[in-house]
Design a protein around this motif. Sequence first.
Motif, PDB file in Angstrom:
ATOM      1  N   ALA A  47      -6.392  -4.943  -2.860  1.00 45.64           N
ATOM      2  CA  ALA A  47      -6.340  -5.398  -1.460  1.00 45.64           C
ATOM      3  C   ALA A  47      -4.919  -5.276  -0.913  1.00 45.64           C
ATOM      4  CB  ALA A  47      -6.824  -6.846  -1.372  1.00 45.64           C
ATOM      5  N   GLU A  48      -3.940  -5.562  -1.776  1.00 47.76           N
ATOM      6  CA  GLU A  48      -2.539  -5.445  -1.355  1.00 47.76           C
ATOM      7  C   GLU A  48      -2.202  -4.003  -0.993  1.00 47.76           C
ATOM      8  OE1 GLU A  48       1.555  -6.969  -3.327  1.00 47.76           O
ATOM      9  OE2 GLU A  48      -0.274  -7.954  -4.032  1.00 47.76           O
ATOM     10  N   PHE A  49      -2.658  -3.076  -1.835  1.00 44.90           N
ATOM     11  CA  PHE A  49      -2.390  -1.667  -1.564  1.00 44.90           C
ATOM     12  C   PHE A  49      -3.107  -1.192  -0.303  1.00 44.90           C
ATOM     13  CE2 PHE A  49      -2.173  -1.337  -6.433  1.00 44.90           C
ATOM     14  CZ  PHE A  49      -0.878  -1.840  -6.411  1.00 44.90           C
ATOM     15  N   GLN A  50      -4.322  -1.712  -0.094  1.00 43.36           N
ATOM     16  CA  GLN A  50      -5.071  -1.316   1.111  1.00 43.36           C
ATOM     17  C   GLN A  50      -4.387  -1.824   2.379  1.00 43.36           C
ATOM     18  OE1 GLN A  50      -9.216  -2.353  -0.422  1.00 43.36           O
ATOM     19  NE2 GLN A  50      -9.625  -0.538   0.814  1.00 43.36           N
ATOM     20  N   SER A  51      -3.743  -2.984   2.271  1.00 43.26           N
ATOM     21  CA  SER A  51      -3.027  -3.503   3.449  1.00 43.26           C
ATOM     22  C   SER A  51      -1.842  -2.593   3.777  1.00 43.26           C
ATOM     23  CB  SER A  51      -2.558  -4.945   3.221  1.00 43.26           C
ATOM     24  OG  SER A  51      -1.552  -4.987   2.246  1.00 43.26           O
ATOM     25  N   LEU A  52      -1.240  -1.986   2.748  1.00 38.89           N
ATOM     26  CA  LEU A  52      -0.167  -1.018   3.001  1.00 38.89           C
ATOM     27  C   LEU A  52      -0.740   0.235   3.665  1.00 38.89           C
ATOM     28  CD1 LEU A  52       1.773  -1.216  -0.406  1.00 38.89           C
ATOM     29  CD2 LEU A  52       2.544  -2.116   1.791  1.00 38.89           C
ATOM     30  N   ASP A  53      -1.907   0.683   3.175  1.00 37.66           N
ATOM     31  CA  ASP A  53      -2.545   1.866   3.773  1.00 37.66           C
ATOM     32  C   ASP A  53      -2.965   1.610   5.223  1.00 37.66           C
ATOM     33  OD1 ASP A  53      -2.336   3.497   1.536  1.00 37.66           O
ATOM     34  OD2 ASP A  53      -4.205   2.751   0.672  1.00 37.66           O
ATOM     35  N   ALA A  54      -3.311   0.350   5.532  1.00 40.15           N
ATOM     36  CA  ALA A  54      -3.778   0.005   6.882  1.00 40.15           C
ATOM     37  C   ALA A  54      -2.681   0.196   7.927  1.00 40.15           C
ATOM     38  CB  ALA A  54      -4.288  -1.427   6.905  1.00 40.15           C
ATOM     39  N   LYS A  55      -1.438   0.283   7.461  1.00 40.70           N
ATOM     40  CA  LYS A  55      -0.334   0.482   8.412  1.00 40.70           C
ATOM     41  C   LYS A  55      -0.300   1.909   8.954  1.00 40.70           C
ATOM     42  CE  LYS A  55       2.493  -3.064   6.204  1.00 40.70           C
ATOM     43  NZ  LYS A  55       3.631  -3.346   5.306  1.00 40.70           N
ATOM     44  N   LYS A  56      -1.004   2.807   8.264  1.00 36.88           N
ATOM     45  CA  LYS A  56      -1.078   4.190   8.772  1.00 36.88           C
ATOM     46  C   LYS A  56      -2.024   4.220   9.967  1.00 36.88           C
ATOM     47  CE  LYS A  56      -0.509   6.058   4.115  1.00 36.88           C
ATOM     48  NZ  LYS A  56      -1.167   6.706   2.977  1.00 36.88           N
ATOM     49  N   THR A  57      -1.536   4.687  11.086  1.00 33.73           N
ATOM     50  CA  THR A  57      -2.368   4.675  12.302  1.00 33.73           C
ATOM     51  C   THR A  57      -2.639   6.067  12.854  1.00 33.73           C
ATOM     52  OG1 THR A  57      -0.379   4.356  13.623  1.00 33.73           O
ATOM     53  CG2 THR A  57      -1.610   2.370  12.991  1.00 33.73           C
ATOM     54  N   GLN A  58      -1.949   7.080  12.315  1.00 34.28           N
ATOM     55  CA  GLN A  58      -2.196   8.423  12.835  1.00 34.28           C
ATOM     56  C   GLN A  58      -2.217   9.445  11.701  1.00 34.28           C
ATOM     57  OE1 GLN A  58       1.001   9.736  15.368  1.00 34.28           O
ATOM     58  NE2 GLN A  58       2.510   8.474  14.304  1.00 34.28           N
ATOM     59  N   VAL A  59      -2.858  10.572  11.976  1.00 32.98           N
ATOM     60  CA  VAL A  59      -2.939  11.652  10.995  1.00 32.98           C
ATOM     61  C   VAL A  59      -1.613  12.410  10.990  1.00 32.98           C
ATOM     62  CG1 VAL A  59      -4.108  13.797  10.373  1.00 32.98           C
ATOM     63  CG2 VAL A  59      -5.421  11.880  11.322  1.00 32.98           C
ATOM     64  N   ILE A  60      -1.018  12.530   9.816  1.00 38.00           N
ATOM     65  CA  ILE A  60       0.237  13.280   9.689  1.00 38.00           C
ATOM     66  C   ILE A  60       0.056  14.337   8.613  1.00 38.00           C
ATOM     67  CG2 ILE A  60       2.703  13.168   9.110  1.00 38.00           C
ATOM     68  CD1 ILE A  60       2.594  10.183   9.993  1.00 38.00           C
ATOM     69  N   GLU A  61       0.220  15.590   8.977  1.00 41.57           N
ATOM     70  CA  GLU A  61       0.157  16.688   8.013  1.00 41.57           C
ATOM     71  C   GLU A  61       1.538  17.300   7.894  1.00 41.57           C
ATOM     72  OE1 GLU A  61      -2.484  20.669   6.934  1.00 41.57           O
ATOM     73  OE2 GLU A  61      -2.984  19.484   8.699  1.00 41.57           O
ATOM     74  N   SER A  62       2.091  17.316   6.685  1.00 45.89           N
ATOM     75  CA  SER A  62       3.456  17.828   6.515  1.00 45.89           C
ATOM     76  C   SER A  62       3.538  18.695   5.272  1.00 45.89           C
ATOM     77  CB  SER A  62       4.442  16.661   6.401  1.00 45.89           C
ATOM     78  OG  SER A  62       4.012  15.757   5.403  1.00 45.89           O
ATOM     79  N   SER A  63       4.281  19.809   5.390  1.00 47.31           N
ATOM     80  CA  SER A  63       4.460  20.654   4.213  1.00 47.31           C
ATOM     81  C   SER A  63       5.298  19.882   3.197  1.00 47.31           C
ATOM     82  CB  SER A  63       5.131  21.973   4.589  1.00 47.31           C
ATOM     83  OG  SER A  63       6.373  21.704   5.193  1.00 47.31           O
ATOM     84  N   CYS A  64       5.073  20.135   1.924  1.00 45.80           N
ATOM     85  CA  CYS A  64       5.712  19.318   0.894  1.00 45.80           C
ATOM     86  C   CYS A  64       5.826  20.107  -0.403  1.00 45.80           C
ATOM     87  CB  CYS A  64       4.901  18.043   0.667  1.00 45.80           C
ATOM     88  SG  CYS A  64       3.254  18.376  -0.020  1.00 45.80           S
ATOM     89  N   PRO A  65       6.634  19.606  -1.344  1.00 47.50           N
ATOM     90  CA  PRO A  65       6.650  20.227  -2.675  1.00 47.50           C
ATOM     91  C   PRO A  65       5.302  20.014  -3.343  1.00 47.50           C
ATOM     92  CG  PRO A  65       8.458  18.627  -2.395  1.00 47.50           C
ATOM     93  CD  PRO A  65       7.526  18.447  -1.251  1.00 47.50           C
ATOM     94  N   PRO A  66       5.036  20.704  -4.448  1.00 50.85           N
ATOM     95  CA  PRO A  66       3.764  20.485  -5.159  1.00 50.85           C
ATOM     96  C   PRO A  66       3.634  19.025  -5.593  1.00 50.85           C
ATOM     97  CG  PRO A  66       4.883  22.439  -5.989  1.00 50.85           C
ATOM     98  CD  PRO A  66       5.840  21.753  -5.077  1.00 50.85           C
TER      99      PRO A  66
END
Length: 529
Positions: A41-60
């Motif tokens: 539940a604690e981790f899900q509360s951290l995920d709940a802070k994401k409000t928009q879709v972000i796609e970013s190039s990244c290392p593998p």
Amino acid sequence: MGKKGKRDKKGKGAEKTLAKMEKKVSRRAKKEEEDLEALIAEFQSLDAKKTQVIESSCPPPSPRLNCSFCAHPERDELILFGGEYFNGQKTYLYNELYIYNIRKNSWAKLDIPNPPPRRCAHQAAVVPTAGGQLWIFGGEFASPNGEQFYHYKDLWVLHLATKTWEQIKAPGGPSGRSGHRMVACKRQLVIFGGFHESARDFIYYNDVYTFNLDSFTWSKLAPAGMGPAPRSGCQMIPTPEGNIIIYGGYSKQRIKKDVDKGTLHTDMFLLKAEGTGKEEDRWSWSRLSPSGVKPSPRSGFAVAAAPNNRCLLFGGVQDEEEEESIEGDFFNDIYFYDIGKNRWFPAQLKGPRSERRKRRRGRQAEAAGGEELQLPPPQGPLEIVKEVVAEDGTVMTIKQVIPGAAEDRSGSEEEEEEEEEEGGAPGQPVEPCPRSSAMVAVKHGVLYVYGGMFEVGDRQVTLSDLHSIDLHRMEQWKVLLEMDPKTQEWLEESESDEEEDGDVEGAEGGEEEEEESSEEESEDEEGNY
């Protein structure tokens, strides 16, 4: 008649034992799971802070095990979700979503609001509906010390076109589990087997559920006939007719207090949909006796559907269980199963075209009586020893045996002139090192193998390399991403006892932590999810 009655009685007895064991495991696991629910539940509360879709190039992605790896149904992309990582002291869980672009050989990270909680050993299946959907069921969450487990029984869908996660809440589904298998077949998801484990007990399953992708309803099947024994980590493949094939897998049983014995299954079954397929209960089990050369007994193998009505099996490990320890022989071979012919056979690499041309020209010169062309005979099996030096100075020796290239009997003149530049520099063949628990996906007839693990003594090495091979040509492997030795740090248990303070960050394995700990290793304690 007497035999059938005996068999029915035996089947009912096994069902009773299973029900008792399930109750026992359920009671003991409840307390553990309540403890872990707070962490999740604690981790899900951290995920709940994401409000928009972000796609970013990244290392593998950093090394991880027991994630899902699927081909996008419409684009030239592969989708990686979740997984776990163990560095000798602490377990890290992920719910990150990565997209691999096949054409560009590049990775992107996709942050989408309200994702499923962190997990590993789940199952994923893609369907082409509405621009593509990725369905995920079950899996497990582990405490940072790897001694407590929470088994999920939730169902999620990622809508690939709109980049949105959705949890599907429907009653009557399977109990919480990991190591199960799930495939999409004729507008339904079919789930088989798996296991549930608490700190002291475990139970393996052989039940079958379907989820209807049109009505969004679960059904528990009651197939006629004798089916497979309970197991996890098996091969599960749908056939074009809407049937299901099950091969192999792993299970263990307690033979005395604190002593478990593992079983590598090598049997094969067909789950057949009778009649029109609309009546969910009309299914039956039958045993298959395939011809050809079967894979040697193993667990931790990876499976995928292959071209020409075949499926394939890659890698795995055969554990030698001693009284106090387990040693494993790891594999990097490919076996094909021809569904129509009910036949197994090992894959043979033909070798680069340039090598085959040399062999053909050698034969032509010999036939013409020419002596000017001295060519070596086709190679037999070749043993290659690689040494990888980890960041902490540990030298890891990897031995692999590469089978000799198969003789090419067909080559035409046109074929000889094709792709002169292809195949790279001549020399030592390149292929994935032997491993278990690799992630595989097939797109446009090409097999992609990502990561996995092998062991060096007491140390587990978690890989994050990426290889591919064209299943139509079967010429040679391509290395798309090499293993980075800097990611191979291993912490001995005695080195630190600071787990209490860092539990949340450790179990999360999220964005802030990932840069610092991406060089840690992962251990699959079962070796056979």
